[in-house]
Design a protein around this motif. Structure first.
Motif, short mmCIF file in Angstrom:
data_model
loop_
_atom_site.label_atom_id
_atom_site.label_comp_id
_atom_site.label_asym_id
_atom_site.label_seq_id
_atom_site.Cartn_x
_atom_site.Cartn_y
_atom_site.Cartn_z
N SER A 181 1.08 -1.52 -0.29
CA SER A 181 0.08 -0.03 -0.15
C SER A 181 0.90 1.44 0.31
CB SER A 181 -0.78 0.06 1.37
OG SER A 181 -0.43 -0.16 2.65
N GLU A 182 1.89 1.18 -0.19
CA GLU A 182 3.35 2.20 0.67
C GLU A 182 3.33 2.77 -0.74
OE1 GLU A 182 5.90 2.94 3.43
OE2 GLU A 182 5.63 0.83 3.55
N LEU A 183 3.24 2.29 -2.18
CA LEU A 183 3.58 1.74 -3.37
C LEU A 183 1.89 2.99 -4.41
CD1 LEU A 183 5.04 -1.11 -4.30
CD2 LEU A 183 6.49 0.74 -3.95
N LYS A 184 0.82 2.79 -3.41
CA LYS A 184 -0.16 3.41 -4.60
C LYS A 184 -0.17 4.89 -5.15
CE LYS A 184 -3.41 3.89 0.01
NZ LYS A 184 -4.36 3.06 0.68
N GLY A 185 0.49 6.06 -3.90
CA GLY A 185 0.45 7.27 -4.41
C GLY A 185 1.01 7.57 -5.46
N ALA A 186 2.20 6.32 -5.63
CA ALA A 186 3.24 6.66 -6.74
C ALA A 186 2.50 6.37 -8.00
CB ALA A 186 4.84 5.91 -6.51
N TYR A 187 1.82 5.65 -8.11
CA TYR A 187 1.29 4.89 -8.97
C TYR A 187 0.23 6.25 -9.19
CZ TYR A 187 2.75 0.66 -9.57
OH TYR A 187 3.92 -0.72 -9.60
N VAL A 188 -0.58 6.72 -8.45
CA VAL A 188 -1.94 7.23 -8.38
C VAL A 188 -0.84 8.84 -9.39
CG1 VAL A 188 -2.98 9.71 -7.99
CG2 VAL A 188 -3.63 6.90 -7.44
N PHE A 189 0.14 9.63 -8.71
CA PHE A 189 1.44 10.54 -9.44
C PHE A 189 1.56 9.64 -10.72
CE2 PHE A 189 5.24 11.43 -10.47
CZ PHE A 189 5.12 13.05 -10.61
N LEU A 190 1.88 8.87 -11.26
CA LEU A 190 2.56 8.78 -12.88
C LEU A 190 1.21 8.67 -13.65
CD1 LEU A 190 4.87 6.40 -12.46
CD2 LEU A 190 5.38 9.05 -12.88
N ALA A 191 -0.20 8.20 -13.09
CA ALA A 191 -1.14 7.89 -13.50
C ALA A 191 -2.19 9.35 -13.90
CB ALA A 191 -2.81 7.14 -12.89
N SER A 192 -1.63 10.39 -13.02
CA SER A 192 -2.49 11.86 -13.33
C SER A 192 -1.59 12.59 -13.58
CB SER A 192 -2.42 12.71 -11.95
OG SER A 192 -1.50 12.01 -11.00
N ASP A 193 -2.49 13.73 -14.14
CA ASP A 193 -1.88 15.13 -14.04
C ASP A 193 -1.15 15.91 -13.78
OD1 ASP A 193 -3.49 15.38 -16.98
OD2 ASP A 193 -4.79 16.30 -14.99
N ALA A 194 -0.21 15.39 -11.88
CA ALA A 194 0.10 15.04 -11.36
C ALA A 194 2.35 15.79 -11.91
CB ALA A 194 0.75 14.85 -10.12
N SER A 195 1.92 14.07 -12.81
CA SER A 195 3.22 14.29 -13.50
C SER A 195 3.49 14.46 -15.61
CB SER A 195 3.07 12.25 -13.97
OG SER A 195 2.29 11.83 -13.75
#
Length: 279
Positions: free
Chosen positions: A248-262
């Motif tokens: 679960s510590e990884l899910k934020g990184a995936y959201v980052f790459l999936a989103s406009d934040a990246s």
């Protein structure tokens, strides 16, 4: 070739991470890292499809229902899919676009993978081929199917359209270093191939999708629990962070790459390993 700009970079920063209205597909999404990725994408606002191969269909449906229930009834649907089969993946992506996305797809996480510890000199041919068939070929078939959807969506958006997709590969620190004491040359090579595949696709497909990798270190999943106790003790000493990570510590990184934040990030490999690759 033009990398799509952020739609509103001056908006408050948390809005950059929102996946509201997006549709995501996560292969291998019923357990381990894939399940937590699906959870994170759903929590960020996306409708999510997850694939499975060995999980019982009834269990996969229960997992999808639980994710949906925990997120206000957001659409989550499970699909049985053999990632080694290009035809199976193509059929699944088509179904996800139609049944989950209402005709569209925004995010693909090619996460399905296998691992094995076999001395290279003794590696059976069929097992070596299977490693690449799942970890590399399967990821590529999924990315290719998603990319065709993304390309079509950009064309349909018209001359001024900016619709772009995001493809994320689950790679590994094993793409960067050689793990010890386990012997896993085939796994390491397959993950290294995956990272370079992502870089290549990021350039080739820049008009309609970003392509990035996440390379986890030692994560508490079923893959890790098969290690003997003496290996675990040695690994703790090799990790500067002195612990393993929860999936679960990884899910934020995936959201980052999936989103406009990246939005300006493509062809990258995010290593998340507690410092394991540093010494």
């Amino acid at each position: 070739m033009v990398l799509a700009p952020h739609p509103n970079p001056d908006a408050p920063v948390l809005s950059h991470f929102s996946l509201n209205g997006k549709t995501a597909l996560v292969t291998g999404g019923c357990r381990g890292i894939g399940l937590e990725v699906a959870r994170g994408l759903c929590e960020a606002g996306a409708n999510v499809a997850i694939t499975y191969s060995s999980t019982l269909s009834s269990e996969a449906d229960e997992i999808a229902a639980a994710l949906s229930s925990a997120n206000g009834g957001r659409t989550v649907k499970a699909y049985k899919c053999n990632v080694r089969s290009k035809a199976d993946i193509d059929t699944t992506v088509d179904a996800v676009v139609r049944e989950v996305g209402g005709g569209k797809l925004d995010i693909l996480v090619a996460n399905a993978g296998i691992a094995a510890h076999v001395p290279a000199i003794d590696y059976p041919e069929d097992k070596f081929r299977e490693m690449f068939d799942v970890n590399v070929n399967g990821a590529f078939w999924a990315a290719q199917a998603a990319a065709r959807v993304f390309e079509r969506q950009l064309k349909e958006a018209g001359e001024n359209g900016t619709h772009r997709g995001s493809i994320i590969f689950t790679a590994s620190v094993s793409a960067t270093l050689v793990n010890i004491p386990q012997k896993q040359a085939a796994y390491n090579a397959s993950k290294a191939a995956l990272v370079h595949l992502a870089k290549s696709l990021a350039v080739e497909w820049v008009d309609f999708t970003r392509v990035n990798c996440i390379s986890p270190g030692y994560i508490v999943t079923e893959m890790l629990t098969i290690h003997p106790a003496e290996w675990t003790e040695q690994l703790y000493r090799l990790i500067p962070g002195r612990r393993f990570s929860k999936a679960s510590e990884l899910k934020g990184a995936y959201v980052f790459l999936a989103s406009d934040a990246s939005s300006y990030m493509t062809g990258a490999d995010m290593i998340i390993d507690g410092g394991y690759t540093l010494p």
